[in-house]
Design a protein around this motif. Structure first.
Motif, PDB file in Angstrom:
ATOM      1  N   LEU A   1       0.814  -1.087   0.097  1.00  0.00           N
ATOM      2  CA  LEU A   1      -0.079   0.237   0.033  1.00  0.00           C
ATOM      3  C   LEU A   1       0.778   1.259   0.027  1.00  0.00           C
ATOM      4  O   LEU A   1       0.212   2.217  -0.196  1.00  0.00           O
ATOM      5  CB  LEU A   1      -0.917   0.074   1.267  1.00  0.00           C
ATOM      6  CG  LEU A   1      -2.172  -0.928   0.967  1.00  0.00           C
ATOM      7  CD1 LEU A   1      -2.906  -0.909   2.286  1.00  0.00           C
ATOM      8  CD2 LEU A   1      -3.111  -0.608  -0.216  1.00  0.00           C
ATOM      9  N   THR A   2       2.131   0.975   0.101  1.00  0.00           N
ATOM     10  CA  THR A   2       2.963   2.219   0.028  1.00  0.00           C
ATOM     11  C   THR A   2       3.478   2.568  -1.499  1.00  0.00           C
ATOM     12  O   THR A   2       3.812   3.566  -1.622  1.00  0.00           O
ATOM     13  CB  THR A   2       4.525   2.099   0.765  1.00  0.00           C
ATOM     14  OG1 THR A   2       5.095   1.120   0.072  1.00  0.00           O
ATOM     15  CG2 THR A   2       4.147   1.878   2.313  1.00  0.00           C
ATOM     16  N   TRP A   3       2.880   1.634  -2.404  1.00  0.00           N
ATOM     17  CA  TRP A   3       3.433   1.783  -3.561  1.00  0.00           C
ATOM     18  C   TRP A   3       2.220   2.537  -4.252  1.00  0.00           C
ATOM     19  O   TRP A   3       0.708   2.132  -4.180  1.00  0.00           O
ATOM     20  CB  TRP A   3       3.569   0.407  -4.549  1.00  0.00           C
ATOM     21  CG  TRP A   3       4.827  -0.248  -3.942  1.00  0.00           C
ATOM     22  CD1 TRP A   3       5.724   0.228  -3.163  1.00  0.00           C
ATOM     23  CD2 TRP A   3       4.865  -1.407  -4.134  1.00  0.00           C
ATOM     24  NE1 TRP A   3       6.532  -0.987  -2.785  1.00  0.00           N
ATOM     25  CE2 TRP A   3       5.905  -2.063  -3.160  1.00  0.00           C
ATOM     26  CE3 TRP A   3       3.964  -2.792  -4.452  1.00  0.00           C
ATOM     27  CZ2 TRP A   3       6.389  -3.020  -3.195  1.00  0.00           C
ATOM     28  CZ3 TRP A   3       4.448  -3.992  -4.282  1.00  0.00           C
ATOM     29  CH2 TRP A   3       5.637  -4.357  -3.637  1.00  0.00           C
ATOM     30  N   PRO A   4       2.424   3.538  -5.197  1.00  0.00           N
ATOM     31  CA  PRO A   4       1.442   4.217  -5.998  1.00  0.00           C
ATOM     32  C   PRO A   4       0.274   3.217  -6.728  1.00  0.00           C
ATOM     33  O   PRO A   4       0.722   2.030  -7.154  1.00  0.00           O
ATOM     34  CB  PRO A   4       2.011   4.946  -7.069  1.00  0.00           C
ATOM     35  CG  PRO A   4       3.472   5.152  -6.739  1.00  0.00           C
ATOM     36  CD  PRO A   4       3.799   4.090  -6.047  1.00  0.00           C
ATOM     37  N   GLU A   5      -0.998   3.626  -6.524  1.00  0.00           N
ATOM     38  CA  GLU A   5      -2.195   2.846  -7.279  1.00  0.00           C
ATOM     39  C   GLU A   5      -2.489   1.777  -6.637  1.00  0.00           C
ATOM     40  O   GLU A   5      -3.283   0.835  -7.423  1.00  0.00           O
ATOM     41  CB  GLU A   5      -1.738   2.679  -8.874  1.00  0.00           C
ATOM     42  CG  GLU A   5      -1.383   4.115  -9.524  1.00  0.00           C
ATOM     43  CD  GLU A   5      -1.240   4.012 -10.947  1.00  0.00           C
ATOM     44  OE1 GLU A   5      -1.514   4.957 -11.763  1.00  0.00           O
ATOM     45  OE2 GLU A   5      -0.673   2.813 -11.534  1.00  0.00           O
ATOM     46  N   VAL A   6      -1.883   1.278  -5.671  1.00  0.00           N
ATOM     47  CA  VAL A   6      -2.444  -0.097  -5.061  1.00  0.00           C
ATOM     48  C   VAL A   6      -3.528   0.139  -4.136  1.00  0.00           C
ATOM     49  O   VAL A   6      -3.366   1.338  -3.390  1.00  0.00           O
ATOM     50  CB  VAL A   6      -1.256  -0.845  -4.147  1.00  0.00           C
ATOM     51  CG1 VAL A   6      -1.401  -1.856  -3.617  1.00  0.00           C
ATOM     52  CG2 VAL A   6       0.227  -1.004  -5.186  1.00  0.00           C
ATOM     53  N   THR A   7      -4.604  -0.605  -4.256  1.00  0.00           N
ATOM     54  CA  THR A   7      -5.600  -0.445  -3.317  1.00  0.00           C
ATOM     55  C   THR A   7      -6.245  -1.876  -2.731  1.00  0.00           C
ATOM     56  O   THR A   7      -5.828  -3.039  -3.282  1.00  0.00           O
ATOM     57  CB  THR A   7      -6.965  -0.110  -4.072  1.00  0.00           C
ATOM     58  OG1 THR A   7      -7.015  -0.800  -5.192  1.00  0.00           O
ATOM     59  CG2 THR A   7      -6.756   1.461  -4.858  1.00  0.00           C
TER      60      THR A   7
ATOM     61  N   ALA B   1       1.046  -0.948 -13.193  1.00  0.00           N
ATOM     62  CA  ALA B   1       1.134   0.483 -12.760  1.00  0.00           C
ATOM     63  C   ALA B   1       1.050   1.418 -13.989  1.00  0.00           C
ATOM     64  O   ALA B   1       1.755   0.944 -14.865  1.00  0.00           O
ATOM     65  CB  ALA B   1       2.214   0.673 -11.654  1.00  0.00           C
ATOM     66  N   SER B   2       0.340   2.462 -14.090  1.00  0.00           N
ATOM     67  CA  SER B   2       0.703   3.723 -14.812  1.00  0.00           C
ATOM     68  C   SER B   2       2.167   4.066 -15.102  1.00  0.00           C
ATOM     69  O   SER B   2       2.795   3.978 -14.203  1.00  0.00           O
ATOM     70  CB  SER B   2      -0.176   4.750 -14.909  1.00  0.00           C
ATOM     71  OG  SER B   2       0.403   5.470 -13.535  1.00  0.00           O
ATOM     72  N   LYS B   3       2.307   4.621 -16.372  1.00  0.00           N
ATOM     73  CA  LYS B   3       3.473   5.275 -16.489  1.00  0.00           C
ATOM     74  C   LYS B   3       3.887   6.417 -15.553  1.00  0.00           C
ATOM     75  O   LYS B   3       4.918   6.542 -15.187  1.00  0.00           O
ATOM     76  CB  LYS B   3       3.596   5.759 -18.011  1.00  0.00           C
ATOM     77  CG  LYS B   3       3.786   4.624 -18.872  1.00  0.00           C
ATOM     78  CD  LYS B   3       3.936   5.091 -20.677  1.00  0.00           C
ATOM     79  CE  LYS B   3       4.141   4.066 -21.562  1.00  0.00           C
ATOM     80  NZ  LYS B   3       3.955   4.443 -22.684  1.00  0.00           N
ATOM     81  N   LYS B   4       2.743   7.184 -15.144  1.00  0.00           N
ATOM     82  CA  LYS B   4       2.984   8.213 -14.355  1.00  0.00           C
ATOM     83  C   LYS B   4       3.219   7.834 -12.987  1.00  0.00           C
ATOM     84  O   LYS B   4       4.194   8.253 -12.316  1.00  0.00           O
ATOM     85  CB  LYS B   4       1.699   9.126 -14.116  1.00  0.00           C
ATOM     86  CG  LYS B   4       1.535  10.144 -13.402  1.00  0.00           C
ATOM     87  CD  LYS B   4       0.249  11.001 -13.397  1.00  0.00           C
ATOM     88  CE  LYS B   4       0.271  11.867 -12.359  1.00  0.00           C
ATOM     89  NZ  LYS B   4      -1.059  12.861 -12.395  1.00  0.00           N
ATOM     90  N   ALA B   5       2.579   6.597 -12.566  1.00  0.00           N
ATOM     91  CA  ALA B   5       2.911   5.785 -11.159  1.00  0.00           C
ATOM     92  C   ALA B   5       4.404   5.615 -11.046  1.00  0.00           C
ATOM     93  O   ALA B   5       5.207   5.651 -10.372  1.00  0.00           O
ATOM     94  CB  ALA B   5       2.252   4.877 -10.758  1.00  0.00           C
ATOM     95  N   LEU B   6       4.825   4.903 -12.381  1.00  0.00           N
ATOM     96  CA  LEU B   6       6.126   4.201 -12.361  1.00  0.00           C
ATOM     97  C   LEU B   6       7.075   5.415 -12.216  1.00  0.00           C
ATOM     98  O   LEU B   6       8.387   5.209 -11.469  1.00  0.00           O
ATOM     99  CB  LEU B   6       6.324   3.622 -13.473  1.00  0.00           C
ATOM    100  CG  LEU B   6       5.656   2.178 -13.575  1.00  0.00           C
ATOM    101  CD1 LEU B   6       5.824   1.665 -15.444  1.00  0.00           C
ATOM    102  CD2 LEU B   6       6.298   0.952 -12.656  1.00  0.00           C
TER     103      LEU B   6
END
Length: 115
Positions: free
Chosen positions: A11-17, A101-106
């Motif tokens: 959950l610390t990674w972007p876009e993880v729910t 993940a999206s390119k933005k999140a990466l």
């Protein structure tokens, strides 16, 4: 490790729910499965692992990585959390996360990692 440990990490990674999958707790990235708790309550299901890699993981660490007949024809590996080290699980899930993940999140994640 426990699924709560996995949840706290991912959950610390972007876009993880947080979510559910097949009636078990799951973690998703943009609606796609990152991992879920297997019905045994101690293992996680990690999709996106091709059979050759799964075989290599199982050969290298058979007490941690396995699959059941149900997953034989699927690109999936099961991980026994009580026997796994955090860095092993983190590396496997991070690779899976990068495919979802999206390119933005990466890009955001990479800039955080460089600090």
């Amino acid at each position: 490790m426990t699924f709560d440990d996995v949840r706290t990490l991912a959950l610390t990674w972007p876009e993880v729910t947080d979510g559910t999958s097949y009636g078990t707790p799951a973690l998703k990235v943009r609606g796609k499965l990152l991992t879920r708790l297997k019905e045994d309550g101690e293992s996680i299901v990690v999709p996106g692992i091709e059979p050759d890699e799964r075989a290599m993981l199982m050969e290298a660490q058979p007490k941690i990585f396995y699959f059941t007949d149900h997953y034989r024809d699927w690109p999936t590996v099961l991980v026994r959390l009580p026997r796994a080290r955090r860095q092993t699980v983190e590396g496997l899930l991070l690779r899976r996360w990068r495919t979802l993940a999206s390119k933005k999140a990466l890009k955001a994640f990479e800039s955080l990692s460089e600090r």
